[in-house]
Design an enzyme around this catalytic site. Structure first.
Site, PDB file in Angstrom:
ATOM      1  N   HIS A 195       0.756  -1.110  -0.088  1.00 34.47           N
ATOM      2  CA  HIS A 195       0.075  -0.190   0.109  1.00 34.47           C
ATOM      3  C   HIS A 195       0.871   1.211  -0.047  1.00 34.47           C
ATOM      4  O   HIS A 195       0.294   2.298  -0.382  1.00 34.47           O
ATOM      5  CB  HIS A 195      -1.050  -0.106   1.285  1.00 34.47           C
ATOM      6  CG  HIS A 195      -2.110  -0.807   0.948  1.00 34.47           C
ATOM      7  ND1 HIS A 195      -2.020  -2.332   1.394  1.00 34.47           N
ATOM      8  CD2 HIS A 195      -3.159  -0.836   0.182  1.00 34.47           C
ATOM      9  CE1 HIS A 195      -3.089  -2.779   0.713  1.00 34.47           C
ATOM     10  NE2 HIS A 195      -3.977  -2.087   0.235  1.00 34.47           N
ATOM     11  N   GLU A 438     -11.123 -10.521  -4.869  1.00 35.82           N
ATOM     12  CA  GLU A 438      -9.542 -10.201  -4.640  1.00 35.82           C
ATOM     13  C   GLU A 438      -8.871 -11.511  -4.045  1.00 35.82           C
ATOM     14  O   GLU A 438      -7.579 -11.693  -3.716  1.00 35.82           O
ATOM     15  CB  GLU A 438      -9.023  -9.402  -4.034  1.00 35.82           C
ATOM     16  CG  GLU A 438      -9.776  -9.092  -2.816  1.00 35.82           C
ATOM     17  CD  GLU A 438      -9.780  -7.625  -2.028  1.00 35.82           C
ATOM     18  OE1 GLU A 438      -8.426  -6.840  -2.457  1.00 35.82           O
ATOM     19  OE2 GLU A 438     -10.337  -7.183  -0.973  1.00 35.82           O
ATOM     20  N   ASP A 462      -4.467  -7.987  -4.555  1.00 43.16           N
ATOM     21  CA  ASP A 462      -4.600  -9.190  -3.690  1.00 43.16           C
ATOM     22  C   ASP A 462      -4.857 -10.150  -4.332  1.00 43.16           C
ATOM     23  O   ASP A 462      -4.195 -11.460  -4.057  1.00 43.16           O
ATOM     24  CB  ASP A 462      -5.611  -9.098  -2.547  1.00 43.16           C
ATOM     25  CG  ASP A 462      -5.217  -7.931  -1.403  1.00 43.16           C
ATOM     26  OD1 ASP A 462      -3.978  -8.293  -0.848  1.00 43.16           O
ATOM     27  OD2 ASP A 462      -6.063  -7.286  -1.047  1.00 43.16           O
ATOM     28  N   CYS A 509     -10.510  -2.795  -9.657  1.00 42.81           N
ATOM     29  CA  CYS A 509      -9.659  -1.462  -9.121  1.00 42.81           C
ATOM     30  C   CYS A 509      -8.433  -1.843  -8.376  1.00 42.81           C
ATOM     31  O   CYS A 509      -7.890  -0.971  -7.694  1.00 42.81           O
ATOM     32  CB  CYS A 509     -10.856  -1.212  -8.133  1.00 42.81           C
ATOM     33  SG  CYS A 509     -11.111  -2.249  -6.811  1.00 42.81           S
TER      34      CYS A 509
END
Ligand code: PEP
Ligand code: MG
Length: 577
Positions: A195, A438, A462, A509
């Site tokens: 992240h 995910e 993920d 996304c």
């Protein structure tokens, strides 16, 4: 002479600036009073940290070169013995039990007691052993800190216009970086899907990760060049190198200016298909970037960042007001709010994700955490529902693994609706609810999830991590990261088709959606809705404007059976030519 180092470039842009080395201090230890089950959990947490510290020391002792002086291994042996001694192995557990306190506090009490004994000794040699005691205690404290990844914020003012170099940065640190105007950053650890890397891209901060020993080779104050695309870091650059990279900076700016001309162009493929281009946002301020590129709305609002850098958690009112502000700024465009996805590499000081997990990425995170703690989940659901009365808001659950989990979340949502109704609150009875796909299990059974949802959203970050079994923040396995792996592409295709069959939209996304190298491939696999960091949007649009979607289908399918890297690259170059 210049020194050239190589890491992994994760956020494009070239920066030339002085270095700021971030060294973390031991955080202040404060006493926390625990009750009931939390005491047992804290003991488990202490034991895990103690085991981790022991493992680290054992690893060190295994790599001591054979020709190293005996003192070296004796030194490590001593530390291991201290660690195994009851003063460190069992006394802190007793203190936690007796005082109902946190592990850090128990360690501090024990350390103070033991060092006092050493200090009182007349023998100067023994007195210096106090340092060893401190080292060993600190090792366990460090292990506890990495369990919770709580970091002090340091003197962030000094970061401005500097390239910050750290062992690792949390996503929360990265948000601070932008607020404090850093010129770029380098971390010794981390991977492209951490992240921290995602945030660097969305905040436009040039960044290189996984540059081992960066803090050993680079000095505070010296000017270096960081190329966030190639991962190159150049210290003591000569004049020609500086000139070369300044030229690259100018070229990048020129490219951005060119792309800006597409801002008002409709996102329609050359073959006529309307494509939806949404943006991912992490903080409210990102809306400005989204508006600049005229995204069709927000496809992913990572609400975890509302929980960071604070001691409490946001209440219903704060959630509600935030969503209302974001909706107003969006001016009628849809807002997809993902319910909080804390855990793994996204930690918040005020939210406990339980005792140390050996694999936090596979532990209590996302929807699992929310289902385990309704006090975290319900206020956010209430706020989303209330905001739905005022504008086009959608709700999305992260990290779904099985349908019963989804049904449990739906049941909570229904009871929240009942409670709002009984209090006279208005909300959209048909609030669209989506799920992130995910986890490979969810991708394989996407058709089963689709029966209960209004839309699906593929989280490739993920999905790649779990499909390829590579921890997205572990630089040692970065080399396995491969969005073109046939298994990943097969799962993506499967999810898209599940959506088509169920006649519900499928968005992507994950970061893959914002990489223009993959735009044509994804269009060929049937994807029509993309959500990405705002600064990738115009580049993706520039590709789709030139794409014949029908013609991309067959070449896209040929990737599904392609396992060789070189062949993949060849196919990609051909598809994108
Ligand atoms: C993903 O996993 O692809 C995703 C978009 O969610 P996050 O990166 O926040 O885990
Ligand atoms: Mg995810």
């Amino acid at each position: 002479m210049s020194l050239m180092l190589n890491g992994m470039g994760v956020s494009r842009g070239v920066t030339i600036a002085p270095v700021y080395i971030l060294r973390r201090n031991q955080p202040d230890i404060v006493e926390k009073n625990l009750t009931g089950k939390k005491v047992t959990a804290e003991i488990r947490r202490f034991k895990s940290a103690h085991a981790a510290a022991k493992k680290q020391l054992q690893k060190v002792s295994e790599v001591i070169p054979e020709d190293a002086p005996d003192d070296v291994s004796a030194f490590i042996e001593t530390h291991l013995l201290m660690l195994e001694d009851s003063m460190l192995a069992s006394s802190p557990v007793e203190i936690i039990k007796q005082n109902n306190c946190n592990a850090e506090w128990a360690l501090k009490l024990q350390r103070d007691k033991v060092t006092a004994v050493f200090e009182s000794m007349d023998d100067p040699y023994i007195a210096t052993r106090r340092d060893d005691v401190n080292h060993v205690f600190n090792r366990v404290l460090d292990a506890l800190a990495s369990v919770s990844r709580k970091r002090p914020t340091e003197d962030a003012q000094s970061w401005r216009d500097h390239i910050v170099i750290a062992d690792d940065l949390t996503p929360a640190d990265t948000v601070l970086m932008q607020t404090h105007g850093v010129a770029g950053f380098i971390t010794e650890m981390g991977g492209p899907l951490s992240h921290t890397a995602i945030l660097a891209r969305s905040l436009n901060i040039p960044a290189v990760v996984g540059l081992r020993d960066a803090r050993r080779y680079l000095k505070s104050g010296e000017t270096i060049i960081v190329d966030g695309e190639s991962g190159l870091v150049l210290a003591e650059p000569v004049e020609q190198a500086i000139e070369h990279f300044r030229k690259r900076q100018r070229e990048m700016r020129r490219k951005v200016r060119e792309l800006t001309k597409l801002t008002d162009a409709k996102a329609v493929a050359a073959s006529g298909e309307k494509i939806t281009l949404l943006a991912n946002i992490e903080i409210e301020d990102d809306i400005k970037l989204l508006r600049k590129v005229r995204a069709d709305g927000v496809g992913l609002y990572r609400t975890e960042f509302l929980y960071m850098h604070r001691d409490d958690i946001p209440d219903e009112e704060e959630h509600y007001k935030t969503y209302m502000r974001v909706m107003r700024a969006l001016n009628g465009a849809p807002l997809t709010v993902r319910t909080v996805d804390l855990g793994a590499d996204k930690e918040a000081e005020s939210v406990s994700t339980g005792p140390l997990a050996h694999n936090p990425a596979m532990g209590l995170r996302g929807i699992r955490l929310c289902l385990s703690d309704p006090s975290l989940f319900v206020p956010q659901l209430r706020a989303i529902l209330r905001a739905s009365a005022k504008g086009p808001i959608k709700l999305m659950y992260p990290m779904l693994t099985n349908v019963p989990e989804l049904l449990q979340a739906m049941q909570i949502l229904e009871s929240v609706k009942d409670s709002l109704r009984s209090k006279g609150f208005k909300f959209n009875e048909k609030l669209p609810v989506g799920g992130m796909i995910e986890v490979p299990a969810a991708a394989i059974s996407a058709h089963l999830f689709a029966k209960h949802l209004d839309f699906l959203s593929i989280g490739t970050n993920d999905l790649i991590q779990y499909t390829l079994a590579i921890d997205r923040i572990d630089d040692q396995v970065n080399y396995l990261y491969d969005p073109l792996h046939p298994a990943v592409l097969t799962l993506i295709k499967q999810v898209i088709e599940a959506g088509q069959k169920a006649e519900i939209p499928v968005t992507m996304c994950g970061e893959m959606a914002g990489n223009s190298d993959y735009t044509r491939l994804l269009l060929g696999l049937g994807l029509r809705d993309f959500s990405m960091p705002p600064n990738s949007l115009l580049e993706v649009k520039s590709i789709l404007l030139k794409t014949d979607v029908g013609a991309a289908r067959r070449p896209a399918l040929s990737f599904l059976g392609c396992t060789e890297k070189e062949r993949q690259q060849h196919l990609l170059a051909k598809l994108n030519s």
